[in-house]
Design a protein around this motif. Structure first.
Motif, PDB file in Angstrom:
ATOM      1  N   LEU A  74      25.348  27.568  81.622  1.00  0.00           N
ATOM      2  CA  LEU A  74      25.093  28.026  82.992  1.00  0.00           C
ATOM      3  C   LEU A  74      23.751  27.537  83.529  1.00  0.00           C
ATOM      4  O   LEU A  74      23.300  27.972  84.587  1.00  0.00           O
ATOM      5  CB  LEU A  74      25.188  29.547  83.063  1.00  0.00           C
ATOM      6  CG  LEU A  74      26.591  30.096  82.838  1.00  0.00           C
ATOM      7  CD1 LEU A  74      26.586  31.617  82.819  1.00  0.00           C
ATOM      8  CD2 LEU A  74      27.564  29.576  83.893  1.00  0.00           C
ATOM      9  N   GLY A  75      23.093  26.641  82.792  1.00  0.00           N
ATOM     10  CA  GLY A  75      21.892  25.998  83.291  1.00  0.00           C
ATOM     11  C   GLY A  75      20.594  26.740  83.079  1.00  0.00           C
ATOM     12  O   GLY A  75      19.573  26.366  83.651  1.00  0.00           O
ATOM     13  N   VAL A  76      20.594  27.768  82.252  1.00  0.00           N
ATOM     14  CA  VAL A  76      19.354  28.484  81.953  1.00  0.00           C
ATOM     15  C   VAL A  76      18.594  27.662  80.917  1.00  0.00           C
ATOM     16  O   VAL A  76      19.118  27.338  79.857  1.00  0.00           O
ATOM     17  CB  VAL A  76      19.646  29.896  81.413  1.00  0.00           C
ATOM     18  CG1 VAL A  76      18.354  30.593  80.996  1.00  0.00           C
ATOM     19  CG2 VAL A  76      20.390  30.702  82.463  1.00  0.00           C
ATOM     20  N   GLY A  77      17.377  27.297  81.222  1.00  0.00           N
ATOM     21  CA  GLY A  77      16.580  26.470  80.330  1.00  0.00           C
ATOM     22  C   GLY A  77      15.946  27.269  79.207  1.00  0.00           C
ATOM     23  O   GLY A  77      15.833  28.488  79.266  1.00  0.00           O
ATOM     24  N   GLY A  78      15.537  26.552  78.179  1.00  0.00           N
ATOM     25  CA  GLY A  78      14.773  27.166  77.103  1.00  0.00           C
ATOM     26  C   GLY A  78      15.577  27.838  76.018  1.00  0.00           C
ATOM     27  O   GLY A  78      15.011  28.560  75.203  1.00  0.00           O
TER      28      GLY A  78
END
Length: 172
Positions: free
Chosen positions: A83-87
């Motif tokens: 879903l594109g959440v970084g880290g």
């Protein structure tokens, strides 16, 4: 003199409150409903993904957010990544190159795991992240859900800063 010497004898007398991360969803439809078109590409149900995003957005760790949503921590990290959440990729940039070499068939898995310095679970999650790019449209939906309504933000910012800003007359 080190920090431990400076901090020697200091005590905290006032408890801190957990405030989490402030988010405002400026959209009309619930997040789960907006993620429905991407259901086939998610490693869990859409409702679980929405609960995971809400828990993670409140400032909890990936593991705690996954527990709140009722999925394993690795599955939670996969969902957040897609879903594109970084880290959430647990391997270092160098280890990512090693994962890529393994995926290209240049290294055996045992060699790649040893060279990366990652645990088996971390390596597997790093390989998942390397082979499953974030869904751009779903990431845009998630980003839009986390952006505050600009009209509300501007009014709130002005109200919050009203007493902090002086006038030119105050500069004399």
């Amino acid at each position: 003199m080190g920090l431990s010497d400076i901090a020697a004898g200091l005590t905290v007398t006032t408890p801190q409150r957990e405030r989490g991360v402030a988010t405002v969803d400026a959209t009309e439809a619930p997040l789960a409903e907006r993620l429905t078109p991407y259901a086939d590409d998610l490693p869990c149900r859409v409702a679980v993904a929405a609960a995971l995003l809400d828990a993670y957005g409140a400032g909890t760790s990936v593991g705690a957010a996954a527990a709140t949503a009722g999925v394993a921590p690795t599955t939670g990290a996969k969902v957040l990544h897609v879903l594109g959440v970084g880290g959430v990729n647990p391997v270092s940039p160098l280890a990512r190159e090693i994962v890529a070499d393994w995926l290209d068939g240049e290294l055996t898995r045992s060699e790649a795991v040893a060279l990366s310095g990652a645990s088996d679970a971390e390596f597997a999650l790093g390989a998942y992240c390397a082979t499953h790019p974030p869904l751009e449209e779903a990431a845009a939906v998630v980003a839009a859900a986390r952006e505050p309504d600009s009209r509300t933000l501007d009014r709130r910012s002005r109200d919050a800063l009203a007493g902090a800003c002086g006038t030119p007359d105050d500069l004399r």
